[in-house]
Design a protein around this motif. Sequence first.
Motif, PDB file in Angstrom:
ATOM      1  N   ASP A 119       0.836  -1.199   0.000  1.00 13.63           N
ATOM      2  CA  ASP A 119       0.000   0.000   0.000  1.00 13.63           C
ATOM      3  C   ASP A 119       0.877   1.258   0.000  1.00 13.63           C
ATOM      4  O   ASP A 119       0.418   2.362   0.245  1.00 13.63           O
ATOM      5  N   THR A 120       2.155   1.062  -0.306  1.00 12.46           N
ATOM      6  CA  THR A 120       3.112   2.166  -0.418  1.00 12.46           C
ATOM      7  C   THR A 120       2.916   2.883  -1.746  1.00 12.46           C
ATOM      8  O   THR A 120       2.614   2.251  -2.755  1.00 12.46           O
ATOM      9  N   PRO A 121       3.091   4.221  -1.793  1.00 10.46           N
ATOM     10  CA  PRO A 121       3.009   4.934  -3.083  1.00 10.46           C
ATOM     11  C   PRO A 121       3.999   4.366  -4.100  1.00 10.46           C
ATOM     12  O   PRO A 121       5.128   3.995  -3.745  1.00 10.46           O
ATOM     13  N   VAL A 122       3.558   4.322  -5.352  1.00 14.61           N
ATOM     14  CA  VAL A 122       4.372   3.729  -6.420  1.00 14.61           C
ATOM     15  C   VAL A 122       4.562   4.753  -7.531  1.00 14.61           C
ATOM     16  O   VAL A 122       3.599   5.379  -7.992  1.00 14.61           O
ATOM     17  N   LEU A 123       5.800   4.909  -7.962  1.00 14.88           N
ATOM     18  CA  LEU A 123       6.169   5.770  -9.087  1.00 14.88           C
ATOM     19  C   LEU A 123       6.799   4.893 -10.147  1.00 14.88           C
ATOM     20  O   LEU A 123       7.726   4.137  -9.850  1.00 14.88           O
ATOM     21  N   ILE A 124       6.301   4.976 -11.389  1.00 15.16           N
ATOM     22  CA  ILE A 124       6.892   4.159 -12.446  1.00 15.16           C
ATOM     23  C   ILE A 124       7.439   5.054 -13.556  1.00 15.16           C
ATOM     24  O   ILE A 124       6.881   6.103 -13.872  1.00 15.16           O
ATOM     25  N   ALA A 125       8.547   4.590 -14.123  1.00 13.38           N
ATOM     26  CA  ALA A 125       9.214   5.272 -15.237  1.00 13.38           C
ATOM     27  C   ALA A 125       9.186   4.337 -16.435  1.00 13.38           C
ATOM     28  O   ALA A 125      10.076   3.501 -16.590  1.00 13.38           O
ATOM     29  N   ALA A 171      12.540   8.259 -18.544  1.00  8.31           N
ATOM     30  CA  ALA A 171      12.924   9.555 -17.997  1.00  8.31           C
ATOM     31  C   ALA A 171      14.355   9.492 -17.467  1.00  8.31           C
ATOM     32  O   ALA A 171      14.832   8.436 -17.035  1.00  8.31           O
ATOM     33  N   GLU A 172      15.025  10.622 -17.489  1.00  5.92           N
ATOM     34  CA  GLU A 172      16.395  10.686 -16.991  1.00  5.92           C
ATOM     35  C   GLU A 172      16.402  10.574 -15.464  1.00  5.92           C
ATOM     36  O   GLU A 172      15.417  10.905 -14.793  1.00  5.92           O
ATOM     37  N   PRO A 173      17.507  10.109 -14.885  1.00  4.80           N
ATOM     38  CA  PRO A 173      17.568   9.937 -13.430  1.00  4.80           C
ATOM     39  C   PRO A 173      17.187  11.193 -12.646  1.00  4.80           C
ATOM     40  O   PRO A 173      16.492  11.088 -11.625  1.00  4.80           O
ATOM     41  N   LEU A 174      17.599  12.368 -13.096  1.00  2.00           N
ATOM     42  CA  LEU A 174      17.245  13.598 -12.377  1.00  2.00           C
ATOM     43  C   LEU A 174      15.745  13.858 -12.420  1.00  2.00           C
ATOM     44  O   LEU A 174      15.175  14.396 -11.464  1.00  2.00           O
ATOM     45  N   GLU A 175      15.103  13.500 -13.522  1.00  2.00           N
ATOM     46  CA  GLU A 175      13.657  13.673 -13.612  1.00  2.00           C
ATOM     47  C   GLU A 175      12.943  12.716 -12.656  1.00  2.00           C
ATOM     48  O   GLU A 175      11.964  13.096 -11.994  1.00  2.00           O
ATOM     49  N   ILE A 176      13.412  11.482 -12.598  1.00  2.00           N
ATOM     50  CA  ILE A 176      12.825  10.513 -11.669  1.00  2.00           C
ATOM     51  C   ILE A 176      13.056  10.968 -10.234  1.00  2.00           C
ATOM     52  O   ILE A 176      12.165  10.892  -9.379  1.00  2.00           O
ATOM     53  N   GLU A 181      11.127  13.070  -5.050  1.00  2.00           N
ATOM     54  CA  GLU A 181      11.164  14.087  -3.995  1.00  2.00           C
ATOM     55  C   GLU A 181       9.813  14.756  -3.834  1.00  2.00           C
ATOM     56  O   GLU A 181       9.363  15.042  -2.714  1.00  2.00           O
ATOM     57  N   ALA A 182       9.154  15.014  -4.959  1.00  2.00           N
ATOM     58  CA  ALA A 182       7.824  15.630  -4.888  1.00  2.00           C
ATOM     59  C   ALA A 182       6.836  14.705  -4.179  1.00  2.00           C
ATOM     60  O   ALA A 182       6.025  15.152  -3.354  1.00  2.00           O
ATOM     61  N   MET A 183       6.888  13.413  -4.489  1.00  2.00           N
ATOM     62  CA  MET A 183       5.956  12.469  -3.871  1.00  2.00           C
ATOM     63  C   MET A 183       6.240  12.270  -2.390  1.00  2.00           C
ATOM     64  O   MET A 183       5.326  11.999  -1.603  1.00  2.00           O
ATOM     65  N   GLY A 241       2.718  26.875 -22.281  1.00  2.00           N
ATOM     66  CA  GLY A 241       2.031  26.908 -23.550  1.00  2.00           C
ATOM     67  C   GLY A 241       1.717  25.496 -23.998  1.00  2.00           C
ATOM     68  O   GLY A 241       1.985  24.522 -23.271  1.00  2.00           O
ATOM     69  N   PRO A 242       1.177  25.310 -25.198  1.00  2.00           N
ATOM     70  CA  PRO A 242       0.791  23.973 -25.665  1.00  2.00           C
ATOM     71  C   PRO A 242       2.012  23.075 -25.893  1.00  2.00           C
ATOM     72  O   PRO A 242       2.858  23.371 -26.733  1.00  2.00           O
ATOM     73  N   VAL A 243       2.120  21.998 -25.127  1.00  2.00           N
ATOM     74  CA  VAL A 243       3.223  21.045 -25.248  1.00  2.00           C
ATOM     75  C   VAL A 243       2.680  19.626 -25.151  1.00  2.00           C
ATOM     76  O   VAL A 243       1.556  19.408 -24.695  1.00  2.00           O
ATOM     77  N   ASN A 244       3.494  18.672 -25.569  1.00  2.00           N
ATOM     78  CA  ASN A 244       3.151  17.253 -25.434  1.00  2.00           C
ATOM     79  C   ASN A 244       3.981  16.634 -24.314  1.00  2.00           C
ATOM     80  O   ASN A 244       4.675  15.644 -24.503  1.00  2.00           O
ATOM     81  N   LEU A 245       3.905  17.247 -23.146  1.00  2.00           N
ATOM     82  CA  LEU A 245       4.661  16.793 -21.987  1.00  2.00           C
ATOM     83  C   LEU A 245       3.720  16.661 -20.794  1.00  2.00           C
ATOM     84  O   LEU A 245       2.779  17.443 -20.656  1.00  2.00           O
ATOM     85  N   PRO A 246       3.984  15.694 -19.905  1.00  2.00           N
ATOM     86  CA  PRO A 246       3.187  15.624 -18.678  1.00  2.00           C
ATOM     87  C   PRO A 246       3.545  16.768 -17.750  1.00  2.00           C
ATOM     88  O   PRO A 246       4.663  17.289 -17.779  1.00  2.00           O
ATOM     89  N   ASP A 247       2.604  17.188 -16.920  1.00  2.00           N
ATOM     90  CA  ASP A 247       2.899  18.196 -15.913  1.00  2.00           C
ATOM     91  C   ASP A 247       3.901  17.624 -14.916  1.00  2.00           C
ATOM     92  O   ASP A 247       3.735  16.483 -14.448  1.00  2.00           O
ATOM     93  N   PRO A 248       4.942  18.373 -14.555  1.00  2.00           N
ATOM     94  CA  PRO A 248       5.916  17.855 -13.585  1.00  2.00           C
ATOM     95  C   PRO A 248       5.263  17.606 -12.229  1.00  2.00           C
ATOM     96  O   PRO A 248       4.431  18.404 -11.771  1.00  2.00           O
ATOM     97  N   LEU A 249       5.634  16.514 -11.585  1.00  2.00           N
ATOM     98  CA  LEU A 249       5.139  16.239 -10.247  1.00  2.00           C
ATOM     99  C   LEU A 249       5.714  17.252  -9.271  1.00  2.00           C
ATOM    100  O   LEU A 249       6.859  17.678  -9.382  1.00  2.00           O
ATOM    101  N   GLY A 250       4.899  17.662  -8.304  1.00  2.00           N
ATOM    102  CA  GLY A 250       5.347  18.610  -7.301  1.00  2.00           C
ATOM    103  C   GLY A 250       5.303  20.051  -7.743  1.00  2.00           C
ATOM    104  O   GLY A 250       5.759  20.938  -7.015  1.00  2.00           O
TER     105      GLY A 250
END
Length: 415
Positions: A119-125, A171-176, A181-183, A241-250
């Motif tokens: 039941d721990t939060p899960v982040l997947i890349a 995603a790159e390690p810094l993005e993960i 950190e946000a989660m 503006g209009p992009v094809n990127l997910p919103d950054p977490l946090g």
Amino acid sequence: MAQSQSLNGKRVLLIIGGGIAAYKTLDLIRRLRERGASVRAIMTRAAQEFVTPLSVSSLTGEKVYTDLFDLTDEAEMGHIQLSRSADLIIAAPATADLMAKMATGRADDLASTALLATDTPVLIAPAMNVRMWLHPATQRNIAQLKADGIAFIGPGEGDMACGEYGPGRMAEPLEILSAAEAMLGAGTGPLAGLKALVTSGPTHEPIDPVRYIANRSSGKQGHAIAAALARLGAETLLISGPVNLPDPLGVSTKHVETAREMLAACEAALPADIAVCAAAVADWRVDNEAGQKIKKEKGGLPQLSFTENPDILATLSKLNHSRPRLVIGFAAETENVIEHASAKRERKGCDWIVANDVSVDETGGGVMGGEENTIHLIRAEGREDWPRMAKSAAAEKLARAIAQHFSLSDEGPRS
């Protein structure tokens, strides 16, 4: 500057799937531990074809878990306890197979069993071939996982090891790291208590209901900067503006279309301590926008009249009472990069200019829409020339320069 300990005391369970991107997890482990996290790892059988358990164990400082039916492992650290003792589970790379197991509740190996028993939060890349990512089955699994509360970071778009191009790059390690950190609510970095405003992406300036003026900006650099500032503790608003990127977490994100909408959103976000104007705002717009689609007529072209868009960077830089304490602009140039960028800093009145060469390179590509950037940071006291690096790494470096700037300031955060 000392390394931030933003994850001090946090426990991360890293599940490494079987894909070529598994090599990136070695850097991810190093960065998690640099920030104070302890890391345990589960490797799938396929993952061991790309990186060795010995390499992973050397970096985590812990035993690597691989076998669901290992009696010694079960006695020392059962798979249920292994997953539930973590503060966050990261699956990277999350292959199509691993995601399918998660979405359907299959548990036929240690990795999938740990994911099902927690039941721990899960982040997947995610990481996979573009056709696999776009396949309807994978898209169904993505929708199910998001409905189940699984957090995603990436995938990015670009060249792949298989020779194809498109979405599917891990995603790159810094993005993960930023997402982790946000989660985990890591808001105690060097920018904690400061408010940051970042603009990103292009703007779309309508000609008629179906046509618009735009540019090639992908938003990757601006989005990465917003994530990096949030990672260092800043309360960050991204105006995109209009992009094809997910919103950054946090990061709080506001989506806009035009330059006028972007300026209004910036003004509404004030006061702020930091403003980074990374968006490639269109210089002009059509002032006789048509209410209906302009029809192609024989013997003539439509008569379009243009007017200048508002200058967001100059507007923020020249405010009297609500000017951000640090205003940073971007100068995307194709020639005389340093000279043009230096002149822009003086003309706009901003504190720093991030200059980059966006001309087409020898491969036919360029910075606009690409994964890397070569930056010259221009300030009143001088210039720094940075080597070519991934946009996520450039964002991290810029965020740390901002943190260092504020560490030398005696002013506190604005209320």
